[in-house]
Each structure stands twice: as structure tokens, then as C-alpha cells.
Motif scaffolding. Structure first.
Motif, PDB file in Angstrom:
ATOM      1  N   TYR A 577       3.557 -12.953  -6.282  1.00 64.52           N
ATOM      2  CA  TYR A 577       2.561 -13.906  -5.776  1.00 64.52           C
ATOM      3  C   TYR A 577       2.219 -13.629  -4.312  1.00 64.52           C
ATOM      4  O   TYR A 577       1.051 -13.579  -3.937  1.00 64.52           O
ATOM      5  N   GLN A 578       3.253 -13.454  -3.468  1.00 60.98           N
ATOM      6  CA  GLN A 578       3.033 -13.230  -2.044  1.00 60.98           C
ATOM      7  C   GLN A 578       2.197 -11.974  -1.809  1.00 60.98           C
ATOM      8  O   GLN A 578       1.271 -11.968  -1.007  1.00 60.98           O
ATOM      9  N   ARG A 579       2.507 -10.934  -2.577  1.00 67.43           N
ATOM     10  CA  ARG A 579       1.843  -9.644  -2.361  1.00 67.43           C
ATOM     11  C   ARG A 579       0.400  -9.661  -2.875  1.00 67.43           C
ATOM     12  O   ARG A 579      -0.497  -9.061  -2.264  1.00 67.43           O
ATOM     13  N   LEU A 580       0.152 -10.330  -4.000  1.00 73.82           N
ATOM     14  CA  LEU A 580      -1.164 -10.268  -4.624  1.00 73.82           C
ATOM     15  C   LEU A 580      -2.107 -11.388  -4.176  1.00 73.82           C
ATOM     16  O   LEU A 580      -3.329 -11.199  -4.163  1.00 73.82           O
ATOM     17  N   CYS A 581      -1.576 -12.535  -3.805  1.00 73.42           N
ATOM     18  CA  CYS A 581      -2.419 -13.708  -3.545  1.00 73.42           C
ATOM     19  C   CYS A 581      -2.518 -14.091  -2.067  1.00 73.42           C
ATOM     20  O   CYS A 581      -3.276 -14.998  -1.721  1.00 73.42           O
ATOM     21  N   LYS A 582      -1.720 -13.447  -1.220  1.00 67.05           N
ATOM     22  CA  LYS A 582      -1.776 -13.728   0.209  1.00 67.05           C
ATOM     23  C   LYS A 582      -2.323 -12.511   0.952  1.00 67.05           C
ATOM     24  O   LYS A 582      -2.183 -11.379   0.482  1.00 67.05           O
ATOM     25  N   PRO A 583      -2.965 -12.720   2.108  1.00 66.83           N
ATOM     26  CA  PRO A 583      -3.479 -11.572   2.874  1.00 66.83           C
ATOM     27  C   PRO A 583      -2.366 -10.582   3.207  1.00 66.83           C
ATOM     28  O   PRO A 583      -1.286 -10.982   3.659  1.00 66.83           O
ATOM     29  N   PHE A 584      -2.631  -9.314   2.939  1.00 66.41           N
ATOM     30  CA  PHE A 584      -1.662  -8.263   3.239  1.00 66.41           C
ATOM     31  C   PHE A 584      -1.988  -7.695   4.618  1.00 66.41           C
ATOM     32  O   PHE A 584      -3.067  -7.122   4.827  1.00 66.41           O
ATOM     33  N   ARG A 668     -10.352 -10.989  -6.762  1.00 65.58           N
ATOM     34  CA  ARG A 668     -11.291 -10.886  -5.650  1.00 65.58           C
ATOM     35  C   ARG A 668     -12.257  -9.757  -5.947  1.00 65.58           C
ATOM     36  O   ARG A 668     -11.873  -8.723  -6.490  1.00 65.58           O
ATOM     37  N   ILE A 669     -13.520  -9.950  -5.577  1.00 65.18           N
ATOM     38  CA  ILE A 669     -14.533  -8.926  -5.829  1.00 65.18           C
ATOM     39  C   ILE A 669     -14.244  -7.684  -4.970  1.00 65.18           C
ATOM     40  O   ILE A 669     -13.661  -7.785  -3.885  1.00 65.18           O
ATOM     41  N   SER A 670     -14.633  -6.513  -5.478  1.00 65.53           N
ATOM     42  CA  SER A 670     -14.484  -5.235  -4.763  1.00 65.53           C
ATOM     43  C   SER A 670     -13.044  -5.023  -4.309  1.00 65.53           C
ATOM     44  O   SER A 670     -12.783  -4.544  -3.204  1.00 65.53           O
ATOM     45  N   VAL A 671     -12.117  -5.368  -5.172  1.00 64.61           N
ATOM     46  CA  VAL A 671     -10.700  -5.368  -4.764  1.00 64.61           C
ATOM     47  C   VAL A 671     -10.211  -3.961  -4.415  1.00 64.61           C
ATOM     48  O   VAL A 671      -9.358  -3.788  -3.533  1.00 64.61           O
ATOM     49  N   SER A 672     -10.767  -2.938  -5.059  1.00 71.42           N
ATOM     50  CA  SER A 672     -10.283  -1.574  -4.797  1.00 71.42           C
ATOM     51  C   SER A 672     -10.650  -1.089  -3.396  1.00 71.42           C
ATOM     52  O   SER A 672     -10.082  -0.104  -2.915  1.00 71.42           O
ATOM     53  N   SER A 673     -11.580  -1.780  -2.738  1.00 72.88           N
ATOM     54  CA  SER A 673     -11.959  -1.386  -1.385  1.00 72.88           C
ATOM     55  C   SER A 673     -11.069  -2.016  -0.322  1.00 72.88           C
ATOM     56  O   SER A 673     -11.200  -1.703   0.864  1.00 72.88           O
ATOM     57  N   THR A 674     -10.158  -2.893  -0.724  1.00 71.23           N
ATOM     58  CA  THR A 674      -9.298  -3.558   0.259  1.00 71.23           C
ATOM     59  C   THR A 674      -8.099  -2.676   0.606  1.00 71.23           C
ATOM     60  O   THR A 674      -7.613  -1.892  -0.224  1.00 71.23           O
ATOM     61  N   SER A 675      -7.611  -2.837   1.820  1.00 66.13           N
ATOM     62  CA  SER A 675      -6.403  -2.107   2.203  1.00 66.13           C
ATOM     63  C   SER A 675      -5.191  -2.665   1.466  1.00 66.13           C
ATOM     64  O   SER A 675      -4.224  -1.937   1.205  1.00 66.13           O
ATOM     65  N   SER A 676      -5.224  -3.933   1.081  1.00 66.77           N
ATOM     66  CA  SER A 676      -4.136  -4.502   0.289  1.00 66.77           C
ATOM     67  C   SER A 676      -3.959  -3.717  -1.002  1.00 66.77           C
ATOM     68  O   SER A 676      -2.839  -3.379  -1.403  1.00 66.77           O
ATOM     69  N   PHE A 677      -5.073  -3.396  -1.661  1.00 63.04           N
ATOM     70  CA  PHE A 677      -5.031  -2.617  -2.896  1.00 63.04           C
ATOM     71  C   PHE A 677      -4.551  -1.189  -2.625  1.00 63.04           C
ATOM     72  O   PHE A 677      -3.711  -0.654  -3.348  1.00 63.04           O
ATOM     73  N   PHE A 679      -2.604  -0.039  -0.421  1.00 60.60           N
ATOM     74  CA  PHE A 679      -1.188   0.070  -0.066  1.00 60.60           C
ATOM     75  C   PHE A 679      -0.258  -0.148  -1.261  1.00 60.60           C
ATOM     76  O   PHE A 679       0.964  -0.071  -1.119  1.00 60.60           O
ATOM     77  N   LEU A 680      -0.793  -0.411  -2.432  1.00 62.50           N
ATOM     78  CA  LEU A 680       0.024  -0.480  -3.640  1.00 62.50           C
ATOM     79  C   LEU A 680       0.342   0.934  -4.128  1.00 62.50           C
ATOM     80  O   LEU A 680      -0.353   1.894  -3.784  1.00 62.50           O
ATOM     81  N   ASP A 681       1.348   1.035  -4.988  1.00 59.79           N
ATOM     82  CA  ASP A 681       1.671   2.353  -5.541  1.00 59.79           C
ATOM     83  C   ASP A 681       0.594   2.763  -6.545  1.00 59.79           C
ATOM     84  O   ASP A 681      -0.175   1.940  -7.042  1.00 59.79           O
ATOM     85  N   GLU A 682       0.567   4.055  -6.856  1.00 55.95           N
ATOM     86  CA  GLU A 682      -0.510   4.615  -7.672  1.00 55.95           C
ATOM     87  C   GLU A 682      -0.570   3.993  -9.055  1.00 55.95           C
ATOM     88  O   GLU A 682      -1.650   3.680  -9.563  1.00 55.95           O
ATOM     89  N   ASP A 683       0.566   3.769  -9.699  1.00 51.12           N
ATOM     90  CA  ASP A 683       0.583   3.191 -11.039  1.00 51.12           C
ATOM     91  C   ASP A 683       0.021   1.769 -11.028  1.00 51.12           C
ATOM     92  O   ASP A 683      -0.764   1.391 -11.908  1.00 51.12           O
ATOM     93  N   SER A 684       0.409   0.978 -10.042  1.00 49.37           N
ATOM     94  CA  SER A 684      -0.092  -0.393  -9.939  1.00 49.37           C
ATOM     95  C   SER A 684      -1.590  -0.404  -9.684  1.00 49.37           C
ATOM     96  O   SER A 684      -2.317  -1.239 -10.241  1.00 49.37           O
ATOM     97  N   ARG A 685      -2.061   0.516  -8.854  1.00 46.73           N
ATOM     98  CA  ARG A 685      -3.494   0.574  -8.583  1.00 46.73           C
ATOM     99  C   ARG A 685      -4.275   0.881  -9.857  1.00 46.73           C
ATOM    100  O   ARG A 685      -5.302   0.257 -10.134  1.00 46.73           O
ATOM    101  N   ARG A 686      -3.770   1.839 -10.621  1.00 46.76           N
ATOM    102  CA  ARG A 686      -4.473   2.221 -11.860  1.00 46.76           C
ATOM    103  C   ARG A 686      -4.528   1.059 -12.835  1.00 46.76           C
ATOM    104  O   ARG A 686      -5.595   0.737 -13.390  1.00 46.76           O
ATOM    105  N   LYS A 687      -3.409   0.389 -13.040  1.00 42.22           N
ATOM    106  CA  LYS A 687      -3.361  -0.719 -13.998  1.00 42.22           C
ATOM    107  C   LYS A 687      -4.166  -1.931 -13.519  1.00 42.22           C
ATOM    108  O   LYS A 687      -4.837  -2.600 -14.306  1.00 42.22           O
ATOM    109  N   LEU A 688      -4.083  -2.200 -12.217  1.00 41.84           N
ATOM    110  CA  LEU A 688      -4.853  -3.321 -11.680  1.00 41.84           C
ATOM    111  C   LEU A 688      -6.355  -3.054 -11.775  1.00 41.84           C
ATOM    112  O   LEU A 688      -7.139  -3.959 -12.065  1.00 41.84           O
TER     113      LEU A 688
END
Length: 896
Positions: A577-584, A668-677, A679-688
Motif C-alpha cells: 500500500y505504502q509503495r503503490l498508493c503514496k507518493p514515492f 493513476r493515468i500515464s502511470v508508466s511515465s512516473t518515476s515511482s513506476f 523505480f520498481l523492478d522489471e517484473d513488477s513493471r511488466r505486470k503492472l
């Protein structure tokens, strides 16, 4: 009387048909009491009813399709009418063809075509049914002035397929009709409709397709009426051209620093001279909230019904140019008319003062004016609250009615007392009646003039209402005042748009059949033949932004099906929750946001360990940040810090659904353009990312389609205006089909292709039921765009204009001309151009600096809407060479 209904309709499994009409047997037009029909064959559904002798009206009826999912679709139109009392028979058979709303022929039965553009055929409404066994009825909207339909068929009565002396039909309302006695003929009968020229006495053509077959035979005391739909004739060849310009942008020698309704007459004269058939304007409702230039925004009306006083022609009220009030304004008029742009505040100040003087002079006569009395009574429902709202806005010096010391909550009885003629302030109230009455007369005069000259007038209906408006004051239950409407990010506003409007409470609106919307459409139809629905996507879902957000990027679609916490595990994602729903926020994020200055935002953050930070409570929303910096010195550094904090706040991946107890979320819209996204690992980015694509582009589609179909059909049925939807932006897959099914025209823009695989849209690929245009008021013009991005310009030059070599740095007249002609030759029903684009074809007439031609910048919520033509229409009407050149292009393209 026994009535047998037969409907030609090829149903699919799970579909059923119902019949509704204006008699007890058909439910008296109560759709919930509609009569179910029975499946007869693959071709027909049927039902039989008995109608008593006590029924003494014309029978009006229509059909309803119910899909397997419960969705109800009414056929289009209300012109299936039977002259019941004239028939004098015991048995009536009605053989009908379903009228699909999306049939493009239906567009030609809308107001612009029936009332303005099409020649009138002579109608015969007095024919009887004596000796008639069959009445054939068919529609053919695109016949020429000397053409009529005829019917021919396989037997002697129908001429044995002869077209030399065919059986001509008569025009009755929307239908071509033939009353025929087939009592001496055998059945079945094969027949077809055709076109005959009555002037040259020559056959033109038969309709295409297979022969029509009539199985129903003759019977004593029986009549058969066939509603055969549309004649199978070419019907997509009609095309028109138009010009778009806000009223405030018009310039004439008689206006007063701004375009006025009366100036529309010269616009019509010029459009007609150039061979155009339509003029399009922006919203014209009153936006007077602050009495400052910020009221220039035409989409923030304080009333969805009141017209804007800025468009008032004072001389028309005074009725003579020598009137003392008018004479006293001559110097100011000259001064304001000399300005290159509109000085909104100066114009309003002058007009308001003069209107007050004219009211005082004319108020006694006003209340004895029968036309005024009629106007007042017809518009009382909005006019009285609007006048009271406007008075109270000025009394308390704010449109925010929640801050008023009295009447902050609307009460109809209390307001009726408040506006009574016995009140001391009555003249200040009645001034608004006076102004609205004259605005009504002047707009009506302008649009009637357009119609007499064969020009269609197209209006614009905003999707939203202003938060501090009369509409919100009177019926706050119709709106979600706790949310802000806007639009998601696009190429023109990378952080989205926040219009600040409340969103609609559609559920509450549906309870009274969308009465508020129907009233808006009804009022618009007094002046307009067609209208553009601003942001039609809002009827599918609206971009909703929490009140604590400033930027549109923090919004999400409502309604939307959220994702459940369990779905993350099902997709192999660990939910934090902290990582996905709060500002990184960490040092790398800060370095990226602030161009390497890691420390500049630290005073606004708390360190929470592991090199990460959170926003201090007093800065953890954009509204808090906005309020803080509003009280600080206005300089570049503070502005930079403010926007850096905005970006920190929006650097999230998910928004929690309020009240879901951390169980449901929106992406959130355009989530892949955020630095929060990132900074996730590659597998999480792909699945998200896969989850994100599913959420926005697959999950919601059927849901949003149902939302639109619950609103748009009934709203479209409430008007006969031609409806055009602004379907731009992040368009769900369901939108084109819904608009097609509804017969609504789409908007196609060369620089905004709806196909994500294409960089540009070519006008030649436009659907027929559409409007093509090179640009809108929310975009730079062709010339302005040409200079913005050389890479894009070169691609366009090479691929869309098929030119070789390097693109010219400036957009030369021949380039604009090429783009204009591309649009004119498009298969779209309408090609409409901003007037700046048309002038751009001429190197002498066009404005020198294209940046001065732009009307609006959507990314700037405080934009000053003040563009005004640099030429007067008197000058433009005298530019014979240019006008003839433009007319030549229009005529050659088949739009003249």
C-alpha cells in the motif's frame, strides 16, 4: 378495429421486440407498459390488438428492441402515424421496417436539412382512403426539386414495371405515399420504387437492391399500410462546408469592441458569398462571475440558459443611431473597435452602463409589451432564478452562494417574494429580464436571417456547469459538488485539464427523465439547427478530480470498475500500500524533478527511512501547496518549488477508492511515465503495465457503453437538431459504435488521429457521418502548428502532403490551401474551418503573426479568451478575388 402489426426485423438469439403507442392497448407511450410482440419468421415479428370505437385520435406508434442484457433501444423517429378516424374499415394491417437511428438518411430529416437546406416538395394532405386497399409509404430525403418517387411492380395496377408513365407518389409530411387499389390483383406482388423528373417528364432511376415483396392480400373492409423505410437510392453524396468563429471574435464597423449577435448577419453574408452552408459558434451563455477578464471563458457559464450581455447590440435596443445614449458612446466605440483584441472588462463596463440607462427609459413600455410577456412566461423557470442570482452575486460581491448572508440555499417561494415588483430592488432584478429579452430578440433575428439565406447555424453545448452558477444554486442535487470535472492528459495538456466544474449526478438526473438536459436542448433549438456536444465522452464517463487536487493528472474516470486488492495477487504482484498508493520520493526523484537540486524541496518533506521521504502534512495535497505559495512572494523560484511539490504529490501508481477500506483502487493515468513506476523492478513493471492496459482499455468498455446508452438515446430524442459530438482525447473503443448507432456526427481532426498507430489522420478516411476540420479553438491554427515542431512538420510535409525535400520554415499560403482542399474533398458530411485557416490561404489577407490567431490554450486554466479578427467583415466581403477563389474550391469539391 382489429389491427395486425408486422415488423421486418432480423433478431439475434436473446433479443425481443415490443410495441408502444398512444392508446391503451399499446401502453399509452409508457415504455414499461409496451406490448410484447411474437416471433413469426426470420423476417417478421407480429402482434394483433383490438382498438375500440372510443379511440378518436390519429394512431402514433413505434417499436422497441430489448437485448439479452436488458438494454432497450427505441427505433428512431415519431412519424409512424395512422389517420385512424379516416379509415372506416374493420381491419388494418401495418407492415413496417425498423428505423435504425444510425441510418444516415435520418440525418437529412433533422432541423438543418428540413428547415434550411432542402427544397420543399409540394405536399398533399387531403387525399382520402376511398377505394384504397393499400397505402405505400417510403422516404427519400435527397430528391432534387423536380424529382418525385414512383412505384412500379409486377401486376397491371403497378404498371408491369413500366417507367414511361409510372404511378407517381405524393409527399405527405416526411413520407412519399401512394394510395392504391389492389383488389383485382393476385398476391404476392413484387414492386420497387424509382425516381421520375416531373419537369423533363423522364425516368431517372429505379432503387437498387432486390425487389420488394408484398404477401398481404386484399380483404373486404381492410386496409394495409406499408412503412417501407428508405428508398434504396444513393444517400451519402450530400456534402457541405462551414466556417467556425466565436461570436466575440467577429469584427464589423458597427460593433462595440467585441462581436455581437447582430454581427452574425455579415458573417452569414460572407459565408453565403463563399459558397458555404453553415456557421458555427462557441457557447454564448452568460459567464459573468467576477466582473473581470477571467469571465471571458465561454465554457464556465453562470447559467445554462441565460445569454451573455457582452453580445448585446445597444443601438438595436435604442432603435436609432441618434439616440443620446448611442451618440455618447461613439468615441468609446471607435477606441474599442481599434484594439487588435477584445478588452473584455472595458466592453462590459460600457455596455452594462448603457443597458441600465436604456432600461430606465423603456421599463414602462416593456411591461406592456405582449412579446416580452410571452418571452417571460416561457422562460420564467430559469429567468427568475438567474436574475435573483445575478443580483445577489453583486450584492454580496461573490458568485459563491454558500457565502451569501441570505438565500444561500435556494427556496423557490422565498425567491418569488424576493423578486416581486413591490420590492425596492425590483428594477435591479428586472434589468436582467430586459437584457435577456433583447439578447433573445437579437439572436433570433440573426439566426432567422441565416435561415432565409440558406445558412445553417451550429451552436455549442458545454459538458460542464460552473461551480458557482445559478444552476448549482437552484438544483445542487443534480451535481456532485465534491468533485471537479476535467480531462486526462493529452498532447495539448500534459498534466491534464481541471475545469473546476462539479460532475453530474446522472442517477438523480435520470429520475425525472433528464429534464434539465431536455430543457437545454429545447432552448438551443430556438436558435440553432445543429449543435456540438462539448466532450461527449463525459456521457460515457467523466474525468473526476478530487477537490484537494489542482492538476487534472490526479483524476480518474467516474464511473469506472475499480481493481480489487485480490487481483494483484492473482497477477503475481505483491501489494504494498505504502509503495503503490503514496507518493514515492527519494533523492533520485528529487534530483530528476528539480534539475539536480536535491535539497530545494527538503524543507517540505519528512525523512521516513531507507532514503525515502514523505510530504509534511501541511503540504500533502496540491490545494495546500497552492494556498501556501499564494501567500508567498510571486517569483520564479517559488513557482518552481510549487510545481515540484505538485509533481511529488502526483508521483503515485494507485488511488484508493474512498470508503473501500483499502480494498479497491483506480490506476493513476500515464502511470508508466512516473518515476515511482520506473523505480520498481522489471517484473513488477511488466505486470503492472499489463494490468494498467486492461484497466483503461478493456475492463471498462462494456460498462461505459451501457452508461452512455442509458443517457444519450432519450436526450437525442428530445431534439430534432443535428447532433455532433466532440469525441476527442482518450476515446474508449465503445464510443465510435455508440455514436454510429445514435446517428451522431463524430469530429475528425488531422493532427489528432483516433488510430494510435497513425501519426496523422487523413480527411479522405473520414466516415460519412462526421465533421472534418484541420483545427479547433483549443488548438493552434495550421500556421501556428507548422512552426511548433520541425520534426512533425517535416513528416506531415512528406507523408500527408506528398512533397519532397525540406519543408518550408513558415507555412506558406499554398500549404494551407492544400490542407483546406484535402478537407473539402473528404467524404465527410461536413468540413468546417476556423476563419483563421481560410484566411491563411492568402498571403495578403492573413494575420502576420499566427500566434495571435489562437483562441484558447487548454493547458492554461487562466487563459484570456480575446481573439478578434484583424479584418472587418465589411472588408472581407469586398475581397472579391479571395471570395471567388474560396467559392471555387468549395464548388469544385461538391460542397457548394
Amino acid at each position: 378495429m382489429k389491427i395486425q402489426f408486422y415488423l421486418r426485423f432480423f433478431t439475434q438469439y436473446g433479443q425481443s421486440l415490443f410495441l408502444t403507442g398512444n392508446c391503451d392497448a399499446l401502453g399509452n407511450n409508457d415504455l414499461s407498459a409496451a406490448l410484447p410482440m411474437q416471433y413469426l419468421t426470420d423476417e417478421f415479428w407480429t402482434v394483433t390488438v383490438e382498438l375500440g370505437k372510443d379511440f378518436e385520435n390519429d394512431l402514433q406508434y413505434s417499436y422497441i428492441l430489448k437485448n439479452e442484457n436488458g438494454e432497450e433501444i427505441r427505433e428512431w423517429g415519431n412519424d409512424r402515424v395512422v389517420e385512424f378516424m379516416k379509415l372506416q374499415v374493420d381491419e388494418l394491417t401495418l407492415i413496417d421496417t425498423w428505423n435504425h437511428a444510425g441510418e444516415y438518411e435520418n440525418a437529412f430529416f433533422t432541423q438543418p436539412f428540413q428547415e434550411v437546406l432542402f427544397p420543399k416538395h409540394r405536399e398533399n394532405k387531403t387525399r382520402t382512403y376511398k377505394g384504397v386497399t393499400h397505402l405505400f409509404k417510403i422516404k427519400a430525403p435527397l430528391l432534387k426539386a423536380d424529382e418525385v418517387l414512383f412505384i412500379s411492380g409486377s401486376n397491371e395496377t403497378l404498371g408491369k414495371w413500366s417507367n414511361a408513365e409510372p404511378l407517381l407518389m405524393h409527399k405527405e409530411d416526411n413520407w412519399w405515399t401512394a394510395r392504391i387499389d389492389l383488389s383485382n390483383e393476385s398476391f404476392p406482388v413484387a414492386y420497387k420504387y424509382g425516381v421520375f423528373n416531373t419537369k423533363t417528364k423522364t425516368f431517372v432511376q429505379f432503387e437498387s437492391g432486390n425487389n420488394r415483396i408484398l404477401y398481404d392480400s386484399y380483404g373486404k373492409k381492410k386496409i394495409t399500410i406499408l412503412h417501407d423505410g428508405f428508398a434504396q437510392l444513393p444517400a451519402d453524396g450530400w456534402k457541405g462546408a462551414g466556417v467556425a468563429i466565436p461570436v466575440f471574435s467577429l469584427r464589423t464597423e458597427k460593433s462595440l469592441g467585441v462581436g455581437e449577435f447582430s454581427d452574425m448577419k455579415l458573417l452569414v453574408d460572407w459565408a453565403k458569398k463563399a459558397g458555404m452552408k453553415l456557421v458555427q459558434i462557441l457557447p454564448i451563455n452568460d459567464t459573468t462571475a467576477t466582473h473581470t477578464w477571467q469571465d471571458s471563458y465561454p465554457y464556465a457559464a453562470i447559467s445554462a440558459f441565460a445569454l451573455h450581455p457582452v453580445y448585446l447590440n445597444l443601438e438595436m435596443i435604442a432603435q436609432k443611431a441618434t439616440h443620446p445614449v448611442i451618440k455618447s458612446l461613439k468615441k468609446k466605440q471607435t477606441e474599442l473597435n481599434a484594439l487588435p483584441e477584445v478588452d473584455y472588462e472595458a466592453v462590459m463596463k460600457v455596455k452594462w452602463a448603457a443597458a441600465k440607462e436604456l432600461y430606465q427609459e423603456q421599463k414602462d413600455a416593456l411591461h406592456e409589451d405582449a412579446e416580452f410577456f410571452s418571452f417571460f412566461e416561457l422562460n420564467r423557470y430559469w429567468l427568475v432564478p438567474y436574475a435573483a442570482f445575478s443580483y445577489l452575486r453583486d450584492k454580496y460581491k461573490t458568485p459563491d452562494f454558500t457565502k451569501w448572508k441570505s438565500h444561500s440555499v435556494y427556496n423557490e417561494h422565498a425567491i418569488q417574494e424576493f423578486v416581486a415588483p413591490s420590492q425596492k430592488h425590483y428594477d435591479e432584478i428586472a434589468l436582467y429580464y430586459f437584457i435577456q429579452y433583447h439578447l433573445h430578440l437579437q439572436l433570433l433575428d440573426a439566426t432567422n436571417y441565416a435561415h432565409k439565406n440558406g445558412i445553417v447555424v451550429k451552436g455549442d453545448i458545454p459538458i460542464g456547469i460552473y461551480r458557482n452558477s445559478c444552476d448549482a444554486w437552484v438544483e445542487p442535487e443534480l451535481y456532485n459538488m465534491s468533485m471537479q470535472a476535467g480531462a486526462p492528459p493529452d498532447d495539448f495538456a500534459v498534466k491534464g485539464q481541471n475545469w473546476g466544474f462539479p460532475t453530474y449526478n446522472w442517477q438523480r438526473m435520470a429520475e425525472d427523465g433528464f429534464k434539465w438536459w431536455r430543457r437545454r436542448f429545447e432552448q438551443m433549438s430556438n436558435y440553432f439547427d445543429a449543435f456540438r456536444i462539448d466532450h461527449i465522452l463525459g456521457f460515457f464517463r467523466i474525468w473526476s478530480i478530487p477537490m484537494d487536487a489542482v492538476e487534472g493528472i490526479l483524476g480518474y474516470f467516474v464511473p469506472a470498475l475499480p481493481v480489487h486488492i485480490n487481483e494483484f495477487g492473482q497477477r503475481g504482484l505483491w501489494f504494498d500500500y505504502q509503495r503503490l498508493c503514496k507518493p514515492f520520493i527519494n533523492d533520485e526523484v528529487l534530483r530528476e524533478l528539480m534539475n539536480g537540486d536535491v535539497e530545494i524541496l527538503k524543507p517540505y518533506l519528512n525523512h521516513i527511512g531507507n532514503g525515502q521521504f514523505e510530504l509534511k502534512e501541511e503540504f500533502n495535497t496540491q490545494r495546500k501547496v497552492e494556498a501556501h505559495f499564494a501567500a508567498q512572494e510571486q517569483n520564479a523560484q517559488n513557482e518552481n518549488i510549487k510545481h515540484g511539490l505538485y509533481d511529488c504529490i502526483s508521483n503515485v501508481i494507485l488511488f484508493e477508492v474512498e470508503g473501500s477500506q483499502s480494498q479497491q483502487f483506480h490506476f493513476r493515468i500515464s502511470v508508466s511515465s512516473t518515476s515511482s513506476f520506473r523505480f520498481l523492478d522489471e517484473d513488477s513493471r511488466r505486470k503492472l503495465d499489463e494490468f494498467y492496459v486492461n484497466y483503461f482499455y478493456r475492463r471498462q468498455d462494456d460498462f461505459w457503453r451501457k452508461e452512455a446508452m442509458a443517457k444519450l438515446p432519450s436526450l437525442k430524442r428530445s431534439t430534432n437538431m443535428l447532433v455532433c459530438g466532440e469525441d476527442l482525447g482518450m476515446v474508449p473503443d465503445c464510443v465510435p459504435d455508440v455514436m454510429k448507432q445514435m446517428g451522431m456526427l463524430s469530429l475528425e481532426i488531422q493532427r489528432m488521429p483516433k488510430d494510435p498507430a497513425k501519426q496523422f489522420f487523413h480527411p479522405k478516411d473520414a466516415p460519412y457521418l462526421s465533421v472534418v476540420t484541420p483545427s479547433t479553438h483549443d488548438m493552434s491554427t495550421i500556421r501556428g502548428w507548422w512552426e511548433e515542431d520541425r520534426t512533425q512538420t517535416q513528416k506531415f510535409f512528406t507523408h500527408e502532403l506528398a512533397q519532397t525535400g525540406e519543408a518550408p520554415y513558415y507555412c506558406e499560403p499554398w500549404i494551407v490551401r492544400s490542407i483546406i482542399t484535402q478537407h473539402l474533398y473528404s467524404p465527410a458530411m461536413w468540413s468546417i474551418f476556423q476563419i483563421q485557416e481560410l484566411l491563411g490561404m492568402n498571403g495578403v489577407l492573413r494575420r502576420e503573426n499566427p500566434a495571435e490567431e489562437r483562441i484558447n490554450v487548454p493547458a492554461n486554466p487562466k487563459h484570456y479568451w480575446r481573439y478578434r479578427m484583424h479584418l472587418s467583415f465589411e472588408q472581407l466581403l469586398n475581397e472579391e478575388m479571395f471570395n471567388q477563389e474560396l467559392k471555387g474550391y468549395i464548388d469544385a469539391s461538391g460542397r457548394g
